[in-house]
Design a protein around this motif. Structure first.
Motif, PDB file in Angstrom:
ATOM      1  N   ALA A   1     -13.438   5.776   3.029  1.00 19.08           N
ATOM      2  CA  ALA A   1     -13.835   7.119   2.609  1.00 19.08           C
ATOM      3  C   ALA A   1     -13.386   7.344   1.176  1.00 19.08           C
ATOM      4  O   ALA A   1     -12.256   7.039   0.811  1.00 19.08           O
ATOM      5  N   MET A   2     -14.288   7.867   0.336  1.00 18.36           N
ATOM      6  CA  MET A   2     -13.953   8.084  -1.064  1.00 18.36           C
ATOM      7  C   MET A   2     -14.807   9.205  -1.637  1.00 18.36           C
ATOM      8  O   MET A   2     -15.804   9.622  -1.043  1.00 18.36           O
TER       9      MET A   2
ATOM     10  N   GLU B   1      -9.215   7.490  20.248  1.00 19.70           N
ATOM     11  CA  GLU B   1      -9.695   6.664  19.149  1.00 19.70           C
ATOM     12  C   GLU B   1      -9.344   5.210  19.426  1.00 19.70           C
ATOM     13  O   GLU B   1      -8.217   4.906  19.832  1.00 19.70           O
ATOM     14  N   THR B   2     -10.284   4.296  19.220  1.00 15.50           N
ATOM     15  CA  THR B   2      -9.990   2.891  19.471  1.00 15.50           C
ATOM     16  C   THR B   2      -8.951   2.380  18.483  1.00 15.50           C
ATOM     17  O   THR B   2      -8.803   2.917  17.375  1.00 15.50           O
ATOM     18  N   LEU B   3      -8.222   1.337  18.879  1.00 15.81           N
ATOM     19  CA  LEU B   3      -7.188   0.781  18.015  1.00 15.81           C
ATOM     20  C   LEU B   3      -7.767   0.265  16.694  1.00 15.81           C
ATOM     21  O   LEU B   3      -7.198   0.545  15.627  1.00 15.81           O
ATOM     22  N   PRO B   4      -8.887  -0.479  16.673  1.00 16.71           N
ATOM     23  CA  PRO B   4      -9.441  -0.910  15.385  1.00 16.71           C
ATOM     24  C   PRO B   4      -9.787   0.261  14.467  1.00 16.71           C
ATOM     25  O   PRO B   4      -9.491   0.225  13.272  1.00 16.71           O
ATOM     26  N   ARG B   5     -10.413   1.305  15.016  1.00 21.14           N
ATOM     27  CA  ARG B   5     -10.751   2.461  14.194  1.00 21.14           C
ATOM     28  C   ARG B   5      -9.490   3.134  13.650  1.00 21.14           C
ATOM     29  O   ARG B   5      -9.456   3.589  12.505  1.00 21.14           O
ATOM     30  N   LEU B   6      -8.472   3.228  14.482  1.00 26.74           N
ATOM     31  CA  LEU B   6      -7.217   3.857  14.064  1.00 26.74           C
ATOM     32  C   LEU B   6      -6.581   3.086  12.914  1.00 26.74           C
ATOM     33  O   LEU B   6      -6.131   3.673  11.920  1.00 26.74           O
ATOM     34  N   LEU B   7      -6.540   1.768  13.008  1.00 27.63           N
ATOM     35  CA  LEU B   7      -5.936   0.948  11.955  1.00 27.63           C
ATOM     36  C   LEU B   7      -6.706   1.081  10.645  1.00 27.63           C
ATOM     37  O   LEU B   7      -6.104   1.177   9.565  1.00 27.63           O
ATOM     38  N   LEU B   8      -8.031   1.112  10.721  1.00 27.42           N
ATOM     39  CA  LEU B   8      -8.831   1.260   9.505  1.00 27.42           C
ATOM     40  C   LEU B   8      -8.627   2.634   8.874  1.00 27.42           C
ATOM     41  O   LEU B   8      -8.493   2.751   7.654  1.00 27.42           O
ATOM     42  N   ARG B   9      -8.594   3.662   9.693  1.00 24.76           N
ATOM     43  CA  ARG B   9      -8.415   5.021   9.156  1.00 24.76           C
ATOM     44  C   ARG B   9      -7.051   5.164   8.491  1.00 24.76           C
ATOM     45  O   ARG B   9      -6.939   5.733   7.400  1.00 24.76           O
ATOM     46  N   LEU B  10      -6.009   4.663   9.123  1.00 26.57           N
ATOM     47  CA  LEU B  10      -4.675   4.762   8.538  1.00 26.57           C
ATOM     48  C   LEU B  10      -4.573   3.948   7.247  1.00 26.57           C
ATOM     49  O   LEU B  10      -3.848   4.327   6.319  1.00 26.57           O
ATOM     50  N   SER B  11      -5.297   2.851   7.166  1.00 27.61           N
ATOM     51  CA  SER B  11      -5.241   1.989   5.981  1.00 27.61           C
ATOM     52  C   SER B  11      -5.919   2.619   4.776  1.00 27.61           C
ATOM     53  O   SER B  11      -5.662   2.203   3.637  1.00 27.61           O
ATOM     54  N   GLU B  12      -6.770   3.623   4.986  1.00 25.55           N
ATOM     55  CA  GLU B  12      -7.486   4.238   3.871  1.00 25.55           C
ATOM     56  C   GLU B  12      -6.546   4.913   2.884  1.00 25.55           C
ATOM     57  O   GLU B  12      -6.882   5.077   1.709  1.00 25.55           O
ATOM     58  N   ALA B  13      -5.356   5.320   3.348  1.00 29.74           N
ATOM     59  CA  ALA B  13      -4.400   5.989   2.462  1.00 29.74           C
ATOM     60  C   ALA B  13      -3.697   5.002   1.538  1.00 29.74           C
ATOM     61  O   ALA B  13      -2.997   5.415   0.617  1.00 29.74           O
ATOM     62  N   GLY B  14      -3.886   3.713   1.751  1.00 22.99           N
ATOM     63  CA  GLY B  14      -3.228   2.706   0.924  1.00 22.99           C
ATOM     64  C   GLY B  14      -1.960   2.184   1.568  1.00 22.99           C
ATOM     65  O   GLY B  14      -1.533   2.652   2.627  1.00 22.99           O
TER      66      GLY B  14
ATOM     67  N   ALA C   1     -12.718  -3.513   0.745  1.00 26.56           N
ATOM     68  CA  ALA C   1     -11.550  -2.765   0.272  1.00 26.56           C
ATOM     69  C   ALA C   1     -11.113  -1.834   1.392  1.00 26.56           C
ATOM     70  O   ALA C   1     -11.952  -1.193   2.037  1.00 26.56           O
ATOM     71  N   LEU C   2      -9.807  -1.741   1.613  1.00 29.34           N
ATOM     72  CA  LEU C   2      -9.304  -0.869   2.670  1.00 29.34           C
ATOM     73  C   LEU C   2      -9.009   0.538   2.171  1.00 29.34           C
ATOM     74  O   LEU C   2      -9.081   1.495   2.933  1.00 29.34           O
TER      75      LEU C   2
ATOM     76  N   ASP D   1     -24.241   3.091  -9.074  1.00 32.60           N
ATOM     77  CA  ASP D   1     -24.874   3.041 -10.396  1.00 32.60           C
ATOM     78  C   ASP D   1     -24.673   1.694 -11.077  1.00 32.60           C
ATOM     79  O   ASP D   1     -25.463   1.296 -11.942  1.00 32.60           O
ATOM     80  N   ALA D   2     -23.595   0.992 -10.687  1.00 23.98           N
ATOM     81  CA  ALA D   2     -23.330  -0.334 -11.256  1.00 23.98           C
ATOM     82  C   ALA D   2     -24.159  -1.420 -10.566  1.00 23.98           C
ATOM     83  O   ALA D   2     -24.026  -2.610 -10.904  1.00 23.98           O
ATOM     84  N   GLY D   3     -25.009  -1.014  -9.615  1.00 27.37           N
ATOM     85  CA  GLY D   3     -25.885  -1.978  -8.961  1.00 27.37           C
ATOM     86  C   GLY D   3     -25.310  -2.579  -7.696  1.00 27.37           C
ATOM     87  O   GLY D   3     -25.867  -3.561  -7.166  1.00 27.37           O
ATOM     88  N   LEU D   4     -24.207  -2.024  -7.168  1.00 29.77           N
ATOM     89  CA  LEU D   4     -23.593  -2.545  -5.946  1.00 29.77           C
ATOM     90  C   LEU D   4     -24.135  -1.797  -4.734  1.00 29.77           C
ATOM     91  O   LEU D   4     -24.393  -0.591  -4.795  1.00 29.77           O
ATOM     92  N   HIS D   5     -24.293  -2.525  -3.648  1.00 26.26           N
ATOM     93  CA  HIS D   5     -24.663  -1.901  -2.381  1.00 26.26           C
ATOM     94  C   HIS D   5     -23.371  -1.563  -1.647  1.00 26.26           C
ATOM     95  O   HIS D   5     -22.562  -2.442  -1.348  1.00 26.26           O
ATOM     96  N   VAL D   6     -23.133  -0.275  -1.378  1.00 20.46           N
ATOM     97  CA  VAL D   6     -21.864   0.185  -0.811  1.00 20.46           C
ATOM     98  C   VAL D   6     -22.096   0.700   0.603  1.00 20.46           C
ATOM     99  O   VAL D   6     -23.001   1.504   0.840  1.00 20.46           O
ATOM    100  N   VAL D   7     -21.275   0.228   1.538  1.00 21.07           N
ATOM    101  CA  VAL D   7     -21.389   0.619   2.938  1.00 21.07           C
ATOM    102  C   VAL D   7     -20.021   1.088   3.419  1.00 21.07           C
ATOM    103  O   VAL D   7     -19.001   0.445   3.129  1.00 21.07           O
ATOM    104  N   ALA D   8     -19.980   2.194   4.138  1.00 22.66           N
ATOM    105  CA  ALA D   8     -18.719   2.713   4.666  1.00 22.66           C
ATOM    106  C   ALA D   8     -18.171   1.783   5.741  1.00 22.66           C
ATOM    107  O   ALA D   8     -18.908   1.344   6.633  1.00 22.66           O
ATOM    108  N   GLY D   9     -16.877   1.498   5.665  1.00 21.24           N
ATOM    109  CA  GLY D   9     -16.254   0.655   6.681  1.00 21.24           C
ATOM    110  C   GLY D   9     -16.373   1.244   8.072  1.00 21.24           C
ATOM    111  O   GLY D   9     -16.544   0.517   9.060  1.00 21.24           O
ATOM    112  N   SER D  10     -16.288   2.588   8.175  1.00 21.67           N
ATOM    113  CA  SER D  10     -16.402   3.235   9.484  1.00 21.67           C
ATOM    114  C   SER D  10     -17.786   3.070  10.089  1.00 21.67           C
ATOM    115  O   SER D  10     -17.971   3.258  11.288  1.00 21.67           O
ATOM    116  N   HIS D  11     -18.762   2.717   9.256  1.00 23.23           N
ATOM    117  CA  HIS D  11     -20.140   2.541   9.718  1.00 23.23           C
ATOM    118  C   HIS D  11     -20.399   1.139  10.252  1.00 23.23           C
ATOM    119  O   HIS D  11     -21.238   0.963  11.153  1.00 23.23           O
ATOM    120  N   CYS D  12     -19.677   0.156   9.735  1.00 27.54           N
ATOM    121  CA  CYS D  12     -20.021  -1.227  10.095  1.00 27.54           C
ATOM    122  C   CYS D  12     -18.873  -2.021  10.720  1.00 27.54           C
ATOM    123  O   CYS D  12     -19.107  -3.107  11.253  1.00 27.54           O
TER     124      CYS D  12
END
Length: 326
Positions: free
Chosen positions: A169-170, A3-16, A139-140, A180-191
């Protein structure tokens, strides 16, 4: 593939926060990029470890196993099976705390957004405008996006401009609430760190307009009492099924950990008191049932993780990989 370092840091950050990168995870990424993140405060080294996690599928009952020094070697001792003792090196004892504001600053800089990311609420930042003139927020962790009043705060910043939120991930219902609130939501792992045209921690703005479809790994139908994991039907007893539903329900919300006392009450009733070690028996049975017939039984058993502080268990699947039907 590592797993690349950037992906690893983002995945670990998802837990808060705090999110911890262990030395064993960091070792394959040693080098100039890793040292730069240390220098810039994205990673902050902690004191050496004095204890080690128990095995994911262990039934020893310990919160953690101690690290002893034996003949000049660091040993994470298993109390029930010496064959499971782990010999640790110096890197294993190292750990690094991921500093969220510094990580977001790195993402903003790598993506070409000028200025310091502006905090909107705890764990949520305003990055600026995209090339398509959408106001971009990041948001992380999923908990950060569930704060009361957050949607109103983002709207007040965006004024009349459309909003895009880069999210971790949520749970599907939480994702739908934002949409539903009108926001466009994109997964961080996607972009972010997506191995596309944008390198490292940069946001690939070409991917902000699309979302990949993800098939759930675990499908549970409560009424029919059926379970499918990775497309394979699983046969569970009533008790095993009840426990899996409980774990799945928690995995779809926060906190994802199911404490031992909640498992006891769910399986045996609140009025019946059991010794805490007896919780391990239904957990072991569920692991065995899910792993039966799997080509990689070890990894399937590890989907139910021992956790501590608080003591309990967690279903180690992201919400988008779980479908819990009525």
């Amino acid at each position: 593939m590592t797993e690349t370092l950037p992906r690893l840091l983002l995945r670990l950050s998802e837990a808060g926060d705090p999110a911890i990168l262990w030395g064993r995870q960091a070792a394959p990424h040693a080098g100039r990029d890793f040292e730069r993140l240390l220098d810039r405060g994205v990673l902050v080294e902690q004191a050496p470890a004095t204890e080690w996690d128990v095995c994911p599928a262990c039934d020893c009952g310990l919160d953690a196993r101690p690290i002893h020094q034996v003949n000049g070697r660091h040993i994470a001792v298993c109390p029930t099976d010496r064959r499971s003792d782990l010999v640790l090196d110096d890197d294993d004892l190292r750990s690094f705390r991921i500093h969220p504001p510094a990580l977001v600053r790195e993402i903003a800089m790598a993506s070409g957004f000028g200025g310091e990311p502006a905090p909107v609420a705890a764990g949520v930042w305003h990055l600026g405008q995209t090339s398509s003139q959408r106001v971009l927020f990041l948001a992380l962790s999923s908990d950060a996006l569930l704060q009361p009043g957050l949607i109103g705060l983002m709207r007040s910043i965006a004024r009349s401009s459309p909003i895009t939120v880069i999210a971790p991930a949520m749970a599907a219902d939480h994702w739908a609430r934002l949409v539903d609130a009108g926001l466009h939501v994109v997964a961080g792992s996607h972009c972010i760190a997506c191995d596309g045209d944008a390198p490292g921690l940069a946001i690939d703005q070409s991917k902000l307009e699309s979302q990949p479809s993800l098939a759930p790994r675990l499908v549970v139908q409560r009424a029919a009492k059926t379970v499918s994991l990775d497309g394979t039907p699983k046969t569970l007893s009533d008790q095993e099924f009840q426990l899996l539903v409980l774990l799945a329900e928690h995995a779809l919300k926060s906190p994802a950990i199911v404490e031992n006392r909640e498992i006891e009450a769910h399986i045996w009733g609140a009025s019946i008191h059991r010794i805490s070690s007896q919780v391990r028996e239904p957990v072991r049975a569920l692991r065995d049932a899910l792993a039966r017939g799997s080509t990689d039984a070890t990894s399937v058993r590890a989907l139910i993780e021992n956790r501590r502080n608080p003591n309990g268990y967690r279903l180690a699947l992201p919400p988008e990989e779980i479908e819990l039907l009525s």
